[in-house]
Motif scaffolding. Structure first.
Motif, PDB file in Angstrom:
ATOM      1  N   PRO A 165       0.816  -1.214   0.000  1.00 35.24           N
ATOM      2  CA  PRO A 165       0.000   0.000   0.000  1.00 35.24           C
ATOM      3  C   PRO A 165       0.849   1.263   0.000  1.00 35.24           C
ATOM      4  O   PRO A 165       0.554   2.212  -0.721  1.00 35.24           O
ATOM      5  N   ASP A 166       1.929   1.264   0.777  1.00 35.61           N
ATOM      6  CA  ASP A 166       2.806   2.431   0.816  1.00 35.61           C
ATOM      7  C   ASP A 166       3.467   2.656  -0.529  1.00 35.61           C
ATOM      8  O   ASP A 166       3.560   3.777  -1.018  1.00 35.61           O
ATOM      9  N   LEU A 167       3.907   1.578  -1.125  1.00 34.81           N
ATOM     10  CA  LEU A 167       4.553   1.674  -2.425  1.00 34.81           C
ATOM     11  C   LEU A 167       3.597   2.268  -3.455  1.00 34.81           C
ATOM     12  O   LEU A 167       3.955   3.176  -4.199  1.00 34.81           O
ATOM     13  N   VAL A 168       2.387   1.753  -3.456  1.00 38.63           N
ATOM     14  CA  VAL A 168       1.391   2.239  -4.403  1.00 38.63           C
ATOM     15  C   VAL A 168       1.134   3.722  -4.186  1.00 38.63           C
ATOM     16  O   VAL A 168       1.132   4.518  -5.121  1.00 38.63           O
ATOM     17  N   ALA A 169       0.966   4.097  -2.918  1.00 38.83           N
ATOM     18  CA  ALA A 169       0.699   5.498  -2.607  1.00 38.83           C
ATOM     19  C   ALA A 169       1.845   6.377  -3.078  1.00 38.83           C
ATOM     20  O   ALA A 169       1.636   7.436  -3.669  1.00 38.83           O
ATOM     21  N   SER A 170       3.059   5.927  -2.845  1.00 39.63           N
ATOM     22  CA  SER A 170       4.191   6.775  -3.179  1.00 39.63           C
ATOM     23  C   SER A 170       4.395   6.859  -4.687  1.00 39.63           C
ATOM     24  O   SER A 170       4.849   7.869  -5.205  1.00 39.63           O
ATOM     25  N   HIS A 171       4.051   5.808  -5.402  1.00 39.78           N
ATOM     26  CA  HIS A 171       4.242   5.862  -6.847  1.00 39.78           C
ATOM     27  C   HIS A 171       3.144   6.637  -7.566  1.00 39.78           C
ATOM     28  O   HIS A 171       3.362   7.251  -8.595  1.00 39.78           O
ATOM     29  N   THR A 172       1.960   6.579  -7.047  1.00 40.07           N
ATOM     30  CA  THR A 172       0.853   7.225  -7.745  1.00 40.07           C
ATOM     31  C   THR A 172       0.571   8.621  -7.207  1.00 40.07           C
ATOM     32  O   THR A 172      -0.193   9.366  -7.792  1.00 40.07           O
ATOM     33  N   GLU A 173       1.177   8.955  -6.068  1.00 41.67           N
ATOM     34  CA  GLU A 173       0.917  10.248  -5.434  1.00 41.67           C
ATOM     35  C   GLU A 173      -0.563  10.459  -5.171  1.00 41.67           C
ATOM     36  O   GLU A 173      -1.085  11.566  -5.246  1.00 41.67           O
ATOM     37  N   LEU A 174      -1.231   9.384  -4.893  1.00 42.62           N
ATOM     38  CA  LEU A 174      -2.620   9.502  -4.479  1.00 42.62           C
ATOM     39  C   LEU A 174      -2.691   9.069  -3.032  1.00 42.62           C
ATOM     40  O   LEU A 174      -1.960   8.196  -2.597  1.00 42.62           O
ATOM     41  N   PHE A 175      -3.589   9.684  -2.286  1.00 44.60           N
ATOM     42  CA  PHE A 175      -3.649   9.346  -0.891  1.00 44.60           C
ATOM     43  C   PHE A 175      -4.759   8.386  -0.665  1.00 44.60           C
ATOM     44  O   PHE A 175      -5.677   8.259  -1.434  1.00 44.60           O
ATOM     45  N   SER A 176      -4.670   7.784   0.343  1.00 43.57           N
ATOM     46  CA  SER A 176      -5.616   7.060   1.081  1.00 43.57           C
ATOM     47  C   SER A 176      -6.525   6.279   0.241  1.00 43.57           C
ATOM     48  O   SER A 176      -6.633   6.448  -0.915  1.00 43.57           O
ATOM     49  N   VAL A 177      -7.108   5.362   0.896  1.00 44.13           N
ATOM     50  CA  VAL A 177      -7.183   4.262   0.084  1.00 44.13           C
ATOM     51  C   VAL A 177      -7.877   3.117   0.742  1.00 44.13           C
ATOM     52  O   VAL A 177      -8.039   3.078   1.945  1.00 44.13           O
ATOM     53  N   ARG A 178      -8.247   2.199  -0.095  1.00 41.56           N
ATOM     54  CA  ARG A 178      -8.904   0.991   0.371  1.00 41.56           C
ATOM     55  C   ARG A 178      -8.083  -0.202  -0.064  1.00 41.56           C
ATOM     56  O   ARG A 178      -7.479  -0.187  -1.127  1.00 41.56           O
TER      57      ARG A 178
END
Lengths: 240, 240
Positions: A165-178
């Motif tokens: 989840p952290d990796l995805v957030a950091s690569h896409t620059e989108l926050f929060s999440v399911r």
DNA sequence: CAGTGGTCTAGACCACCCT
DNA sequence: GGGTGGTCTAGACCACTGG
């Protein structure tokens, strides 16, 4: 001179009081609590303070309040379980974790990926494949897919070691999440067995993870194959 | 004459307001919220009402409040997942569920059972074995063990159809409170494969359930073998 | 010290349920 | 109607953090 048993808030003690009565059987599921007014009088506190205490129990799942009727003891739902899933958890808290990056590529989305990530076919996808090991040997084989965003370099360390989840957030620059998990079972293929240092045909837990943005858009897909003899998932009912 | 957009409580609207700011990115993880005093002024409500709204967000995992410092937007933990596990869930909500009772016995506790249920060896154990099917055929094979209590007759209907936690509670007359799940994978044995109408060597999800009393005493153990091709477990991160 | 969240009050009013 | 929970206030005081 008496040593007061409570340096704790009143509403908290009230909640503990009721909780004890439930766990001791003095209050059974279905029973109605005294009304807030009665409790306020009994404990010598205000209406609002009583409500704060009862609300706490509602949040913890001990009590259900129904407007106009009363507050009732519930039999806590045992089919709602809390599952803890992270790599630290998976591999133990030790630092004896080994992660080997097998592959890191940008690939065109095939049929399956385009479906899972809701992207067009042949869209650029960042793919990585890792083997996770503990001291006794390999535990899991992990493949991760996320939409490639150009100009967002990732450090190899980060790629290998970041939680998904952290990796995805950091690569896409989108926050929060399911995060949605799907757990199944499979049998190791020849390739998988080799990478996990065991034999073809052994059973494996198969854990798929899909990460979503706040509004349902999938932005990451991960599939983890875990040796069943080295890993089991655990979950427990509620916080209690 | 204006149609008011809110028949909802003030604290609720306040919470939604902040939630939207988080999900739109206006407030990022780590950011500090305006102080309760500022919010109270801004929304024209009292201190307590603001707190009620913020508390709601705290409970939902959006906000973390730290006394003396402030309230901060969190990046919600994605490794805590909510798992729903019940037989209805397992078999679909349809009424097309078939449950066949294969065995119902009182047996002496063997080594394994006495360990799992923390009873003496050879203690009397109520054992039952069932096959759960959907329309397309058998899905799971289920073995349940609980300490036998004499003089507590159970109806066969109940035995076959009750959810395990309920069954345990009704047989022991204890209010069971905790449910612990362990999920693994295995390969079907000859016997299991026959009962599940498939071939030896197929993969299966293996779900163990242990029911505890409020103070840690195990009072029920269940082991479920599920055909991997007909069942997957799902879990999702937090409430949101 | 000033600023923050946390607790608590005494009382008002509302929404709902039951009879 | 009378009883229930739910909302909200205006203000007091406490506990903690930080400069």
């Amino acid at each position: 001179m008496e040593t007061r048993s409570s340096f704790l808030p009143v509403y908290y003690r009230l909640a503990e009081d009721i909780k004890n009565k439930i766990e001791s059987g003095e209050l059974k599921p279905g029973d109605m609590l005294p009304s807030t007014a009665q409790l306020a009088k009994k404990y010598g506190v205000s209406h609002m303070t009583v409500r704060q205490g009862v609300s706490l129990l509602v949040n913890e799942g001990y009590i259900e309040s129904i407007q106009g009727k009363g507050s009732f003891v519930t039999n806590p739902p045992m089919d709602k379980l809390l599952l803890n899933f992270s790599e630290e958890n998976l591999l133990g808290s030790n630092k004896k974790i080994q992660i080997k990056l097998l592959e890191l590529n940008i690939v065109p989305a095939d049929e399956k990926i385009s479906r899972k990530l809701a992207v067009k076919k042949n869209a650029k996808i960042l793919k990585m494949k890792r083997v996770l090991s503990r001291t006794e040997g390999p535990v899991a084989l992990d493949s991760r897919f996320l939409p490639y965003v150009k100009g967002l370099p990732l450090l190899e360390k980060e790629i290998a070691y970041a939680a998904f989840p952290d990796l995805v957030a950091s690569h896409t620059e989108l926050f929060s999440v399911r995060n949605k998990l799907e757990v199944s079972a499979s049998i190791l293929s020849k390739e998988e067995a080799e990478l996990l240092d065991t034999k073809v045909g052994m059973p494996a837990l198969c854990i798929e993870q899909i990460i979503y943005t706040s509004k349902k858009r999938p932005i990451g897909w991960s599939k983890m194959i875990c040796r069943a003899d080295r890993f089991t998932l655990t979950a427990a009912s509620h916080p209690l």
